[in-house]
Design a protein around this motif. Structure first.
Motif, PDB file in Angstrom:
ATOM      1  N   SER A 281       0.773  -1.532  -0.211  1.00 32.21           N
ATOM      2  CA  SER A 281       0.013  -0.502  -0.186  1.00 32.21           C
ATOM      3  C   SER A 281       0.762   1.421  -0.330  1.00 32.21           C
ATOM      4  O   SER A 281       2.116   1.497   0.156  1.00 32.21           O
ATOM      5  CB  SER A 281      -1.155   0.010   1.080  1.00 32.21           C
ATOM      6  OG  SER A 281      -0.401   0.081   2.171  1.00 32.21           O
ATOM      7  N   ARG A 282       0.209   2.628  -0.290  1.00 31.24           N
ATOM      8  CA  ARG A 282       1.025   2.923   0.022  1.00 31.24           C
ATOM      9  C   ARG A 282       1.677   3.298   1.172  1.00 31.24           C
ATOM     10  O   ARG A 282       2.624   4.340   1.785  1.00 31.24           O
ATOM     11  CB  ARG A 282       0.474   4.486  -0.177  1.00 31.24           C
ATOM     12  CG  ARG A 282      -0.823   5.044  -1.806  1.00 31.24           C
ATOM     13  CD  ARG A 282      -1.405   6.245  -1.763  1.00 31.24           C
ATOM     14  NE  ARG A 282      -1.584   6.514  -2.800  1.00 31.24           N
ATOM     15  CZ  ARG A 282      -2.656   7.114  -4.036  1.00 31.24           C
ATOM     16  NH1 ARG A 282      -2.846   8.387  -3.389  1.00 31.24           N
ATOM     17  NH2 ARG A 282      -3.379   7.248  -5.335  1.00 31.24           N
ATOM     18  N   THR A 283       0.933   3.873   2.046  1.00 30.61           N
ATOM     19  CA  THR A 283       1.608   3.209   3.623  1.00 30.61           C
ATOM     20  C   THR A 283       3.141   2.746   3.976  1.00 30.61           C
ATOM     21  O   THR A 283       3.642   2.644   3.855  1.00 30.61           O
ATOM     22  CB  THR A 283       0.632   3.230   4.872  1.00 30.61           C
ATOM     23  OG1 THR A 283      -0.590   4.223   4.416  1.00 30.61           O
ATOM     24  CG2 THR A 283       1.007   3.532   6.110  1.00 30.61           C
ATOM     25  N   GLY A 284       3.021   1.082   3.301  1.00 31.89           N
ATOM     26  CA  GLY A 284       3.469   0.685   2.955  1.00 31.89           C
ATOM     27  C   GLY A 284       5.033   1.054   2.445  1.00 31.89           C
ATOM     28  O   GLY A 284       6.263   1.248   2.715  1.00 31.89           O
TER      29      GLY A 284
ATOM     30  N   ALA B 134       5.705   3.878   1.575  1.00 30.57           N
ATOM     31  CA  ALA B 134       6.460   5.400   2.244  1.00 30.57           C
ATOM     32  C   ALA B 134       7.007   4.936   3.600  1.00 30.57           C
ATOM     33  O   ALA B 134       8.431   5.730   3.889  1.00 30.57           O
ATOM     34  CB  ALA B 134       4.596   5.930   3.167  1.00 30.57           C
ATOM     35  N   GLY B 135       6.921   3.714   4.085  1.00 32.01           N
ATOM     36  CA  GLY B 135       6.908   3.067   5.344  1.00 32.01           C
ATOM     37  C   GLY B 135       8.881   2.573   4.743  1.00 32.01           C
ATOM     38  O   GLY B 135       9.352   3.281   6.384  1.00 32.01           O
TER      39      GLY B 135
END
Length: 303
Positions: A20-23, A25-26
């Motif tokens: 995902s986008r969060t992943g 970014a992390g």
């Protein structure tokens, strides 16, 4: 139960799903933090080596923000003397040692990769045994001394000239080369030496580049052999001189007076020697990086 649900594919594990986008970014934050953790100490070393004694004194030691950049430390270290001589020794030992180690390793690996070679199984078992059992430091030193290699540059090359791990990687790579290609060359009248030089080695450029880097970094970074086999300070390689300067706080020959008169900071000299020791590896690594993955993975698939 319907036919659609019966034949539906089972759910995939979480790690096989697209991130995902969060992943993403992390992952970017983690990679950026890892790069910063590696590059920030290197930045401090380089900046400190280029700083004047006044800047280092004002910073209280290591310098983070560059001010009053000067190359005096590098000019003095490379202008002749102990450090320049040690750098030339390290370059010579690395070049000659890498060439010798690659020659022996390639010949040994090619012979072990041919099923019909004489006694290749016994030789392979003997090489594997040396990975688990060693003679020890004292017998090795007595052997080097008995051969008259102490206080010679050969003592920096021969005791660690061959790595069994590197031979096994080369052997696995050579075994992946199509046997039909080698058989066709034999039908045309080519011998083993010609096959190795004209066919096997051009097809093995990736693994040869990687193994050459392994040997070169090993020779360039080695200091232990010189510390036990050499007594002449003029023959010491750069790593041993760096230990004397950084760890033992001994100023290089010819720079003691400049340090006493505050023309040079001992800390900037120490950092400059560390940078000089890092430069060859930093220059060579990017050129071999493109071959690293292919060379290591292909050599590790089949053994």
């Amino acid at each position: 139960m319907s036919t659609v649900s019966r034949w539906a594919a089972p759910p995939r594990p979480v790690w096989e799903e697209p991130p995902s986008r969060t992943g993403l970014a992390g992952k970017g934050i983690v990679l950026a933090g890892a790069c910063l953790a590696v590059l920030f100490p290197l930045w401090i070393v380089i900046v400190t080596s280029l700083s004047t004694p006044r800047t280092i004194s004002r910073a209280g030691g290591l310098v983070v923000i560059p001010r009053d950049i000067t190359f005096v430390a590098y000019q003095e270290l490379l202008g002749g003397g102990q450090v320049q001589r040690a750098a030339l020794v390290s370059l010579g030992v690395t070049a000659v040692g890498t060439l010798f180690s690659m020659t022996v390793s390639v010949l040994c690996a090619y012979g072990l990769s041919r099923p019909g070679s004489l006694g290749h199984r016994w030789v392979l078992m003997t090489l594997l045994a040396t990975m688990f059992f060693g003679a020890g430091l004292i017998p090795t030193y007595l052997l080097v001394q008995a051969l008259g290699l102490t206080d010679t540059y050969l003592a920096l090359i021969l005791p660690s000239a061959v790595s069994v791990f590197n031979i096994l990687v080369l052997r696995a790579f050579f075994m992946n080369i199509s046997p039909e290609l080698i058989d066709s060359a034999r039908i045309d009248g080519a011998g083993d030496v010609r096959i190795l030089w004209r066919i096997v080695m051009p097809l093995s450029r990736a693994v040869l580049a990687v193994i050459s880097l392994f040997y070169a970094v090993g020779y360039w970074s080695a200091w232990f052999n010189a510390s036990i086999y050499l007594t002449d300070q003029d023959m010491m390689p750069l790593q041993n001189v760096m230990i004397q300067i950084v760890q033992k706080q001994e100023p290089p020959t010819g720079l003691g007076q400049m340090i006493k008169t505050n023309q040079l900071s001992p800390l900037s000299v120490q950092m400059a020697v560390m940078v000089l020791a890092l430069v060859p590896v930093a220059i060579a690594s990017p050129f071999v990086q493109k071959h690293f993955r292919k060379g290591m993975l292909t050599g590790a698939v089949k053994g």
